[in-house]
Write a protein that holds these residues in place. Structure first.
Motif, short mmCIF file in Angstrom:
data_model
loop_
_atom_site.label_atom_id
_atom_site.label_comp_id
_atom_site.label_asym_id
_atom_site.label_seq_id
_atom_site.Cartn_x
_atom_site.Cartn_y
_atom_site.Cartn_z
N ASP A 1 -4.21 -15.58 7.49
CA ASP A 1 -2.92 -16.05 6.97
C ASP A 1 -2.18 -16.95 7.97
O ASP A 1 -1.22 -17.62 7.60
CB ASP A 1 -2.03 -14.87 6.58
CG ASP A 1 -2.61 -14.12 5.38
OD1 ASP A 1 -3.40 -14.72 4.62
OD2 ASP A 1 -2.26 -12.94 5.18
N SER B 1 -12.92 -9.55 2.33
CA SER B 1 -11.59 -9.43 1.74
C SER B 1 -11.07 -8.01 1.85
O SER B 1 -11.68 -7.07 1.32
CB SER B 1 -11.64 -9.86 0.27
OG SER B 1 -10.48 -9.38 -0.40
N ARG C 1 -8.48 -6.64 7.59
CA ARG C 1 -7.40 -5.70 7.91
C ARG C 1 -7.71 -4.31 7.33
O ARG C 1 -8.21 -4.20 6.22
CB ARG C 1 -6.04 -6.24 7.46
CG ARG C 1 -5.88 -6.41 5.99
CD ARG C 1 -4.62 -7.22 5.65
NE ARG C 1 -4.79 -8.61 6.06
CZ ARG C 1 -3.82 -9.51 6.10
NH1 ARG C 1 -2.59 -9.18 5.76
NH2 ARG C 1 -4.05 -10.75 6.47
N LYS D 1 -6.32 -19.27 -1.49
CA LYS D 1 -5.02 -18.61 -1.26
C LYS D 1 -3.97 -19.12 -2.25
O LYS D 1 -4.30 -19.76 -3.23
CB LYS D 1 -4.60 -18.80 0.19
CG LYS D 1 -5.55 -18.15 1.19
CD LYS D 1 -5.57 -16.64 1.02
CE LYS D 1 -6.57 -15.96 1.93
NZ LYS D 1 -6.71 -14.54 1.66
N ARG E 1 0.83 -1.21 0.00
CA ARG E 1 0.00 0.00 0.00
C ARG E 1 0.86 1.26 0.00
O ARG E 1 0.53 2.25 -0.67
CB ARG E 1 -0.93 -0.02 1.22
CG ARG E 1 -2.06 -1.07 1.07
CD ARG E 1 -2.61 -1.47 2.44
NE ARG E 1 -3.81 -2.30 2.37
CZ ARG E 1 -3.81 -3.61 2.14
NH1 ARG E 1 -2.66 -4.26 1.93
NH2 ARG E 1 -4.95 -4.29 2.13
N ARG F 1 -5.00 -7.30 -7.15
CA ARG F 1 -6.32 -6.75 -6.81
C ARG F 1 -6.23 -5.25 -6.51
O ARG F 1 -7.09 -4.48 -6.94
CB ARG F 1 -6.93 -7.54 -5.66
CG ARG F 1 -7.18 -9.01 -6.07
CD ARG F 1 -8.04 -9.74 -5.07
NE ARG F 1 -8.31 -11.10 -5.48
CZ ARG F 1 -7.89 -12.20 -4.80
NH1 ARG F 1 -7.20 -12.07 -3.70
NH2 ARG F 1 -8.20 -13.40 -5.25
N ARG G 1 -14.41 -11.32 -7.83
CA ARG G 1 -14.73 -10.66 -6.56
C ARG G 1 -14.24 -9.22 -6.54
O ARG G 1 -14.77 -8.39 -5.80
CB ARG G 1 -14.13 -11.44 -5.39
CG ARG G 1 -12.63 -11.63 -5.53
CD ARG G 1 -12.00 -12.32 -4.34
NE ARG G 1 -12.58 -13.61 -4.06
CZ ARG G 1 -12.41 -14.27 -2.92
NH1 ARG G 1 -11.68 -13.74 -1.96
NH2 ARG G 1 -12.94 -15.44 -2.74
C1 S3P Z 1 -4.23 -9.07 2.27
C2 S3P Z 1 -5.49 -9.51 2.54
C3 S3P Z 1 -5.83 -10.93 2.76
C4 S3P Z 1 -4.59 -11.73 3.09
C5 S3P Z 1 -3.45 -11.45 2.15
C6 S3P Z 1 -3.07 -9.98 2.22
C7 S3P Z 1 -4.01 -7.62 2.03
O1 S3P Z 1 -6.41 -11.46 1.58
O2 S3P Z 1 -4.89 -13.12 3.06
O3 S3P Z 1 -2.32 -12.23 2.49
O4 S3P Z 1 -2.85 -7.17 1.97
O5 S3P Z 1 -5.02 -6.91 1.88
P1 S3P Z 1 -7.98 -11.30 1.25
O6 S3P Z 1 -8.26 -9.87 1.00
O7 S3P Z 1 -8.19 -12.13 0.02
O8 S3P Z 1 -8.69 -11.85 2.43
#
Ligand code: S3P
Length: 435
Positions: free
Chosen positions: A316, A164, A191, A343, A24, A96, A124
């Motif tokens: 994770d 996600s 997160r 994953k 990011r 993504r 998605r």
């Molecule tokens: C991540 C989000 C999670 C995680 C990945 C890193 C991120 O994936 O499993 O290792 O940096 O936003 P998802 O958004 O698919 O849950």
């Protein structure tokens, strides 16, 4: 039980910079005005994939010294070079988040990845971006290559069906380029680094709960000014040391300057519920994230039942949690983790296979496993582990090898280069020091 040497881990370790925050920081740097200095960036291949994509887009990236990178931003309105094969490597976050960042800017971009990334679901992320008027196309089966025809976006309301952080972040990055506010509605708290980093960058953003659903609303700013980022240690990398210290008798380890953002603390909380001896040192703020040392001491664990609602906060770390549950006293139930199948490998299967190799075959459940732990009296056994090219399975197997009755061999140890290339060397150094 064989007579393999037993090791105790002690002293202090440092872990690579948080991979999620690293991606990011570099991406925000590319769309900011001015120069962004990122310090503490992981040398793992995933963060490197983001940097090399930015270079292909025409962004000037200056790799100053190990872990220090300067990104010369193009601003929110500056152009990027169209690219017909933007290689995201193994990194789902790169693909993504870039989809969100690029779809609102002029140009044509085609995002590709390695065999593992090409199998992963991309509809998605394409669908919510379509909701903002973006032109993002997957293959018929909903996978990469992702073809993006960038153009102006309209702000609006987007409902997320998948828990996600990558998808939520893609929509936020797209929302920065839209003609009005964007509101994202979702159920599970994933997160929140993008939200924190945008807020720290001065972007008007609100987050909360409305009518029982979470939301996050962003108003696109006129300009985004470059900020410097100091990346804290990655809790998902710290997790391997936490597990190693819990497993190895006599261990006491301090892991320095780890990001202790609550949306990433599910693993530590689950271990505390299993009876682990883990403490956080003084928590201090750094670039909008809480950071602290983690102190962990060896001790027995007991089985426990994971609340499926907690899955996104330790997604994770689930292979590692399953490994620890295999050595615990009693039974552990992990469910609600269907996402694990999406994953870098199908981790529901690859974790079950890893545990079976170690002599603790779990029972497969819908989105998880039922694991009967060996308890402290019995050791896991060694063997050859198939990593399925998945860094987290490989790292898990290296940790397991510290306490197995016979050695653990990996079919592809190189997989660790994705998130933690130096782990084996650092583990060896620790072991030499404690010999
Ligand atoms: C991540 C989000 C999670 C995680 C990945 C890193 C991120 O994936 O499993 O290792 O940096 O936003 P998802 O958004 O698919 O849950």
């Amino acid at each position: 039980m064989s007579q393999r040497e037993r090791f105790a881990l002690s002293g202090t370790v440092e872990v690579p910079g948080d991979k999620s925050i690293g991606h990011r920081a570099c991406l925000l740097g590319a769309i900011s005005e001015g120069v962004t200095t990122v310090t503490g960036l992981s040398s793992g291949a995933d963060n490197e994939s983001t940097l090399s994509c930015l270079e292909q887009l025409g962004v000037d990236v200056d790799r100053r010294s190990p872990g220090v990178v300067r990104v010369n931003g193009h601003g929110l309105k500056g152009a990027f070079t169209s690219v017909s094969e933007l290689d995201c490597g193994n990194s789902g976050t790169t693909m993504r988040l870039l989809a969100g960042l690029l779809c609102g800017r002029p140009g044509r971009f085609c995002l590709v990845g390695d065999a593992s990334l090409t199998r992963r679901p991309m509809r998605r992320v394409a669908m919510p971006l379509l909701g903002l008027g973006a032109d993002v196309r997957t293959t018929e089966s909903g996978t990469a290559p992702l073809n993006i025809e960038g153009h102006a976006l309209r702000g609006g309301e987007v409902k997320l069906e998948t828990a996600s952080a990558q998808v939520k972040s893609a929509v936020l990055l797209a929302g920065l380029h839209a003609d009005g506010p964007t509101t994202i509605r979702f159920d599970a708290q994933t997160r929140d680094h993008t939200e924190r980093m945008l807020d720290y960058s001065g972007v008007p953003l609100r987050a909360g709960v409305e009518h029982g659903r979470r939301f996050c609303a962003l108003t696109p700013p006129e300009r985004l000014l470059a900020r410097d980022w100091v990346i804290p240690g990655d809790p998902s990398s710290a997790a391997f040391w936490i597990a190693a210290a819990l497993l190895c008798e006599g261990s006491e380890l301090r892991i320095r300057d780890v990001c202790v953002n609550p949306t990433r603390m599910g693993f530590v909380e689950a271990l505390l519920a299993m009876g682990a001896d883990i403490e956080l040192g003084l928590v201090r703020p750094s670039c909008g994230e809480p950071v602290a040392d983690i102190i962990v001491r060896h001790g027995p664990l007991r089985g426990f039942v994971l609340n499926p609602a907690d899955v996104p906060r330790l997604i994770d770390e689930l292979p590692l949690l399953a490994l620890l549950a295999s050595t615990a006293e009693g039974e552990t139930l992990i469910t609600g983790a269907q996402e694990l199948a999406m994953k870098e490998s199908d981790r529901l299967s690859s974790t079950a296979e890893l545990l079976s190799t170690l002599g603790v075959a779990p029972r497969r459940l819908e989105g998880g496993w039922h694991i009967i732990g060996t308890g402290a009296e019995q050791r896991l056994r060694g063997g050859t582990v198939r990593t399925h090219g998945d860094h987290r399975i490989a790292l898990c197997a290296l940790v397991a090898g510290l306490v197995t009755s016979t050695p653990v061999l990996l079919d592809d140890e190189d997989a660790i280069r994705i998130s933690y290339p130096t782990f084996r060397a650092e583990l060896n150094r620790q072991l030499r020091a404690s010999a």
